[in-house]
Motif scaffolding. Structure first.
Motif, PDB file in Angstrom:
ATOM      1  N   GLY A 175      -9.597   4.627   7.023  1.00  0.00           N
ATOM      2  CA  GLY A 175      -8.625   3.819   7.768  1.00  0.00           C
ATOM      3  C   GLY A 175      -8.397   2.466   7.132  1.00  0.00           C
ATOM      4  O   GLY A 175      -7.261   1.961   7.078  1.00  0.00           O
ATOM      5  N   ALA A 176      -9.461   1.859   6.641  1.00  0.00           N
ATOM      6  CA  ALA A 176      -9.337   0.545   6.014  1.00  0.00           C
ATOM      7  C   ALA A 176      -8.504   0.627   4.738  1.00  0.00           C
ATOM      8  O   ALA A 176      -7.624  -0.217   4.495  1.00  0.00           O
ATOM      9  N   LEU A 177      -8.765   1.636   3.900  1.00  0.00           N
ATOM     10  CA  LEU A 177      -8.026   1.768   2.640  1.00  0.00           C
ATOM     11  C   LEU A 177      -6.547   2.051   2.885  1.00  0.00           C
ATOM     12  O   LEU A 177      -5.674   1.475   2.217  1.00  0.00           O
ATOM     13  N   VAL A 178      -6.259   2.913   3.841  1.00  0.00           N
ATOM     14  CA  VAL A 178      -4.860   3.218   4.154  1.00  0.00           C
ATOM     15  C   VAL A 178      -4.158   1.972   4.697  1.00  0.00           C
ATOM     16  O   VAL A 178      -2.996   1.697   4.352  1.00  0.00           O
ATOM     17  N   THR A 179      -4.854   1.190   5.532  1.00  0.00           N
ATOM     18  CA  THR A 179      -4.267  -0.038   6.059  1.00  0.00           C
ATOM     19  C   THR A 179      -3.946  -1.019   4.931  1.00  0.00           C
ATOM     20  O   THR A 179      -2.868  -1.633   4.909  1.00  0.00           O
ATOM     21  N   LEU A 180      -4.865  -1.174   3.978  1.00  0.00           N
ATOM     22  CA  LEU A 180      -4.606  -2.054   2.839  1.00  0.00           C
ATOM     23  C   LEU A 180      -3.399  -1.577   2.044  1.00  0.00           C
ATOM     24  O   LEU A 180      -2.564  -2.372   1.608  1.00  0.00           O
ATOM     25  N   PHE A 181      -3.300  -0.269   1.862  1.00  0.00           N
ATOM     26  CA  PHE A 181      -2.187   0.284   1.087  1.00  0.00           C
ATOM     27  C   PHE A 181      -0.862   0.075   1.811  1.00  0.00           C
ATOM     28  O   PHE A 181       0.139  -0.325   1.195  1.00  0.00           O
ATOM     29  N   VAL A 182      -0.840   0.348   3.108  1.00  0.00           N
ATOM     30  CA  VAL A 182       0.397   0.199   3.885  1.00  0.00           C
ATOM     31  C   VAL A 182       0.840  -1.259   3.925  1.00  0.00           C
ATOM     32  O   VAL A 182       2.045  -1.566   3.823  1.00  0.00           O
ATOM     33  N   MET A 183      -0.103  -2.183   4.061  1.00  0.00           N
ATOM     34  CA  MET A 183       0.227  -3.609   4.129  1.00  0.00           C
ATOM     35  C   MET A 183       0.379  -4.242   2.748  1.00  0.00           C
ATOM     36  O   MET A 183       0.509  -5.462   2.638  1.00  0.00           O
ATOM     37  N   LYS A 184       0.351  -3.413   1.691  1.00  0.00           N
ATOM     38  CA  LYS A 184       0.536  -3.871   0.311  1.00  0.00           C
ATOM     39  C   LYS A 184      -0.478  -4.950  -0.074  1.00  0.00           C
ATOM     40  O   LYS A 184      -0.151  -5.928  -0.741  1.00  0.00           O
ATOM     41  N   VAL A 214      -7.612   9.106  -2.867  1.00  0.00           N
ATOM     42  CA  VAL A 214      -6.307   8.881  -3.506  1.00  0.00           C
ATOM     43  C   VAL A 214      -5.857   7.436  -3.303  1.00  0.00           C
ATOM     44  O   VAL A 214      -5.369   6.784  -4.234  1.00  0.00           O
ATOM     45  N   THR A 215      -6.044   6.931  -2.083  1.00  0.00           N
ATOM     46  CA  THR A 215      -5.629   5.555  -1.798  1.00  0.00           C
ATOM     47  C   THR A 215      -6.468   4.555  -2.573  1.00  0.00           C
ATOM     48  O   THR A 215      -5.949   3.551  -3.075  1.00  0.00           O
ATOM     49  N   PHE A 216      -7.771   4.817  -2.682  1.00  0.00           N
ATOM     50  CA  PHE A 216      -8.654   3.926  -3.441  1.00  0.00           C
ATOM     51  C   PHE A 216      -8.199   3.811  -4.894  1.00  0.00           C
ATOM     52  O   PHE A 216      -8.197   2.726  -5.476  1.00  0.00           O
ATOM     53  N   ARG A 217      -7.794   4.931  -5.481  1.00  0.00           N
ATOM     54  CA  ARG A 217      -7.330   4.902  -6.868  1.00  0.00           C
ATOM     55  C   ARG A 217      -5.985   4.195  -7.000  1.00  0.00           C
ATOM     56  O   ARG A 217      -5.681   3.599  -8.047  1.00  0.00           O
ATOM     57  N   ALA A 218      -5.179   4.249  -5.941  1.00  0.00           N
ATOM     58  CA  ALA A 218      -3.841   3.656  -6.004  1.00  0.00           C
ATOM     59  C   ALA A 218      -3.851   2.156  -5.745  1.00  0.00           C
ATOM     60  O   ALA A 218      -2.929   1.450  -6.162  1.00  0.00           O
ATOM     61  N   LEU A 219      -4.881   1.659  -5.059  1.00  0.00           N
ATOM     62  CA  LEU A 219      -4.915   0.235  -4.724  1.00  0.00           C
ATOM     63  C   LEU A 219      -5.166  -0.616  -5.968  1.00  0.00           C
ATOM     64  O   LEU A 219      -5.943  -0.250  -6.848  1.00  0.00           O
ATOM     65  N   GLU A 220      -4.499  -1.755  -6.018  1.00  0.00           N
ATOM     66  CA  GLU A 220      -4.705  -2.694  -7.114  1.00  0.00           C
ATOM     67  C   GLU A 220      -5.939  -3.544  -6.834  1.00  0.00           C
ATOM     68  O   GLU A 220      -6.329  -3.746  -5.674  1.00  0.00           O
ATOM     69  N   ARG A 221      -6.561  -4.048  -7.913  1.00  0.00           N
ATOM     70  CA  ARG A 221      -7.801  -4.807  -7.793  1.00  0.00           C
ATOM     71  C   ARG A 221      -7.605  -6.238  -8.279  1.00  0.00           C
ATOM     72  O   ARG A 221      -6.894  -6.482  -9.248  1.00  0.00           O
ATOM     73  N   GLU A 222      -8.224  -7.166  -7.573  1.00  0.00           N
ATOM     74  CA  GLU A 222      -8.263  -8.562  -7.995  1.00  0.00           C
ATOM     75  C   GLU A 222      -9.522  -9.204  -7.426  1.00  0.00           C
ATOM     76  O   GLU A 222     -10.188  -8.623  -6.564  1.00  0.00           O
ATOM     77  N   PHE A 223      -9.856 -10.384  -7.948  1.00  0.00           N
ATOM     78  CA  PHE A 223     -11.081 -11.040  -7.485  1.00  0.00           C
ATOM     79  C   PHE A 223     -10.881 -11.594  -6.074  1.00  0.00           C
ATOM     80  O   PHE A 223     -11.551 -11.181  -5.130  1.00  0.00           O
TER      81      PHE A 223
END
Length: 730
Positions: A591-600, A247-256
């Motif tokens: 854990g890594a994906l959730v951390t990225l999501f929490v830290m925006k 779920v978090t992977f799908r919610a995270l935004e992508r950029e180069f």
């Protein structure tokens, strides 16, 4: 290169005419030098943090010194590896060494802790404790080292921009880890035998810390026993963590790559097609006036024409030093945007080029169509639809269908009656309007061309073409109007192709609220809505790099998993235990994906590299548990007793190595150096992934170990039973 240029400037300036001065208008090496200097400082901070963590865990100066010495030995050896491979000291190799600081001490900590335990619990003399402790832990040290190197190996074979950036990164990190394993199995045991001693009595601070750790160990042992009795609850929790990761992977935004404050930006000016240098310069000076009044802009230099068309201009702007300003480059650009928009008659905008290199905008969306009329027919509709996407600014299309042109139509019947050929008309127009070299002459040993052409004032307007004459059949002069008509029109300034198909490229900048991946998805949706049938689209520049790097890194992640599994299968001589070890990887990624999501933060080149590194980092703790549980089973313990004892014995080194790794990556996650904004996601991935995987691995890996061991035993009994029955029957 920049330093050599500065050294040569006085000699060049001395040879210039009086009154001509040389000033530095733009210097990209300022950012490079500042970044490398502060990255070296970050390297030192990481080393100090790791040593402090080791001291707090061991509370012994002698014990702290042993793994502490592994840092300079391994890092200096890594520099030697870089030297012989022809690598340079740059932000990527230094980034690798910063991460290496938290890794090179891991093996030394494990060897030290085991030697210390042999002295303290088994009451062995220092030499025997160092020898037996190292022999007991050597397999785990080699396994963790080989698995880490196996993880880095796919990075060395990445192609394109991603490969160029991270080839040296992977090799430098792998070199440091390999050297650290040699240090841990040779230098560290020698120091343990020589200087490591268990004090007969400890001070109150040591006793306080020790009681706290013993309480933690007792609590963990109780919790692990509960987990082994309720195995499917732990398995369900792991599945839940995977669901959260998806779920978090799908919610995270992508950029180069994230934006970096490199201390400079570009301003681009586009005047109408056909504008003169003087016209463009007039408006470019208004841009310069705005920059001169903008706070934090230190200096700038301006170009009109040159390597761009005469109706375009560029301004390179350097900002003041990072220590002298509170605003970032993006903040300054945001201030300039409305002021540039208020300049009438031209299109002007400012943007910060990609941190990876180049001067293009991040969004480059290519539209293709085999039919040119259909291509330009949907161009304005697509531009208007793209302009409605929030966060997409400074839109421009490289195909300009506004260049003034004159169309000469040949009246064949009338020209044939008068005896005028198309060739004569073309030659007349070429000579009178464009100029033709008809001869040469020599003067003072120099060769000069003789060019025939009308005076500029006689060819200034299209109506001047009516005064041209051509020769008829009998040599008479015939006015051009009698055999041809001239019509004014507009057309494309160039016919552009992409993969041999007629195309145009829409490029744009982004506001901080919109990331590159979301912008590309929005443009693809807009293209599907408004473009005519038969159109196709592609990506270029940084947008293309985002798509290619994502595919390459996902492939590298899967390849790294396969390579690590094969390496561990060869080491453990089992197909079951490597699977148990790799159970830590999904937890680390969660854990890594959730951390990225929490830290925006975002999914980008750096965070994806961090995901690959997590395969090796998360496997280290699992290897320590599984390898020691195998040793205990070989001594006759049952599976549950073996994992309980392995958890008790290996808890301290697992916590120490994990905290050391987190401490080494913390300066990266905090972004303590100039232009380090882009590298923050890498630090967040490692800190969050290692933290979560350490906590959950201490429970999941023992549970999976017991389940798989029971399954293996059941399968073994099934294969043995038919064989036994056949033997009795015989």
């Amino acid at each position: 290169v920049a330093e050599n240029i500065r050294k040569g400037l006085p000699e060049i300036e001395a040879a210039l005419p009086p009154g001509v001065e040389i000033e530095t208008a733009f210097d990209s090496s300022t950012y490079v030098k500042r970044s490398i200097r502060e990255t070296l400082q970050t390297l030192g901070i990481a080393a100090i943090l790791v040593v402090i963590i080791i001291f707090l865990a061991l509370r012994n100066v002698r014990a702290t010194l042993i793994p502490g010495l592994a840092i300079p030995v391994s890092i200096i050896s890594a520099f030697a590896v870089m030297f012989f491979l022809g690598f340079s000291i740059n932000t990527f190799t230094l980034l690798a060494l910063i991460l290496a600081i938290g890794l090179v001490v891991d093996d030394a900590i494990v060897v030290l802790e085991n030697a210390y335990r042999h002295q303290e619990e088994l009451v062995e003399d220092p030499t025997a404790a160092a020898r037996d402790g190292t022999r007991e832990i050597a397999f785990a040290v080699i396994a963790t080292t080989v698995s880490l190197v196996a993880v880095f190996s796919p990075l060395a074979f990445l192609q394109g921009t991603t490969g160029r950036l991270f080839n040296e990164f992977g090799v430098a990190l792998a070199g440091a880890v390999i050297v650290s394993s040699f240090v841990a199995l040779s230098f560290t045991p020698m120091l343990c035998a020589r200087i490591l001693r268990v004090p007969k009595s400890h001070g109150p601070v040591f006793q306080t810390f020790e009681r706290g750790f013993e309480g933690l160990a007792t609590g963990y042992n109780t919790a692990l026993a509960w987990a082994l009795r309720h195995r499917w609850i732990i398995i369900g929790g792991a599945v839940g963590a995977l669901v959260v990761a998806v779920v978090t992977f799908r919610a995270l935004e992508r950029e180069f790559v994230p934006d970096e404050d490199r201390g400079w930006f570009l301003s681009f000016i586009q005047a109408p097609e056909g504008s003169t240098v003087e016209f463009t310069d007039q408006y470019q000076r208004r841009v310069e006036a705005i920059l001169a009044e903008t706070e934090d802009v230190d200096l700038y230099f301006s170009i009109v024409g040159g390597f761009v068309p005469v109706n375009q201009g560029l301004v390179f702007s350097m900002l003041t030093d990072w220590s002298e300003r509170d605003r970032s480059t993006q903040d300054v650009i945001g201030e300039l945007f409305p002021q540039y928009f208020g300049i009438p008659g031209v299109q002007a905008f400012a943007f910060a080029p990609s941190p990876i290199g180049g001067f293009g905008k991040p969004v480059q969306f290519v539209v293709q169509h085999p039919n040119f009329d259909s291509l330009i027919g949907g161009m304005e509709r697509f531009r208007s639809r793209a302009g409605a996407i929030p966060g997409l600014i400074n839109l421009d299309i490289d195909l300009k269908v506004n260049k003034p042109e004159l169309t000469v139509s040949y009246q064949r019947d009338r020209a044939e009656d008068l005896g005028v050929s198309v060739e004569a008309i073309g030659a007349t127009l070429e000579t009178m309007l464009g100029g033709r070299r008809v001869s040469t002459f020599t003067r003072d040993n120099k060769l000069y061309d003789v060019v025939v052409q009308m005076r500029p004032e006689e060819r200034a307007t299209p109506s001047d073409m009516s005064g041209l004459y051509v020769r008829g059949r009998e040599g008479g002069l015939i006015n051009l109007d009698q055999v041809a008509t001239v019509a004014e029109d507009i057309g494309p300034s160039a016919l552009l192709h992409y993969n041999r198909v007629r195309s145009y490229t829409l490029d744009a900048s982004l506001t901080p609220e919109l990331v590159l991946g979301e912008a590309i998805d929005s443009l693809r949706a807009a293209a599907a809505e408004v473009l005519p049938p038969g159109s196709s689209n592609s990506l270029a520049g940084e947008s293309r790099e985002l798509e290619d790097s994502g595919t390459a890194l996902y492939f590298a992640f899967v390849l790294a998993l396969i390579v690590v599994y094969m390496v561990l299968a060869a080491q453990f001589e089992s197909l079951i235990h490597p699977f148990t070890v790799l159970m830590a990887v999904p937890l680390a990624v969660s854990g890594a994906l959730v951390t990225l999501f929490v830290m925006k933060s975002t999914l980008n080149l750096y965070s994806q590299i961090g995901m690959i590194l997590l395969i090796g980092l998360a496997s280290k703790n699992s290897i320590l548990l599984v390898e020691y549980a195998n040793q205990l089973k070989a001594k006759g313990l049952a599976s549950i007793e073996a994992v309980l004892e392995a958890g008790r014995i290996r808890l301290r080194p697992i916590l120490m190595t994990s905290v050391a790794t987190i401490a080494g990556a913390s300066p990266i996650a905090l972004g303590l150096s100039a232009g380090s904004e882009s590298r923050i996601p890498l630090g967040l991935v490692i800190v969050g992934g290692v933290l979560v995987s350490t906590v959950l691995t201490l429970f999941l890996v023992p549970v999976v170990y017991v389940l798989l061991d029971a399954l293996q035993a059941k399968l073994s009994r099934r294969t043995e039973t038919p064989s036994l029955a056949q033997t009795v029957e015989a």
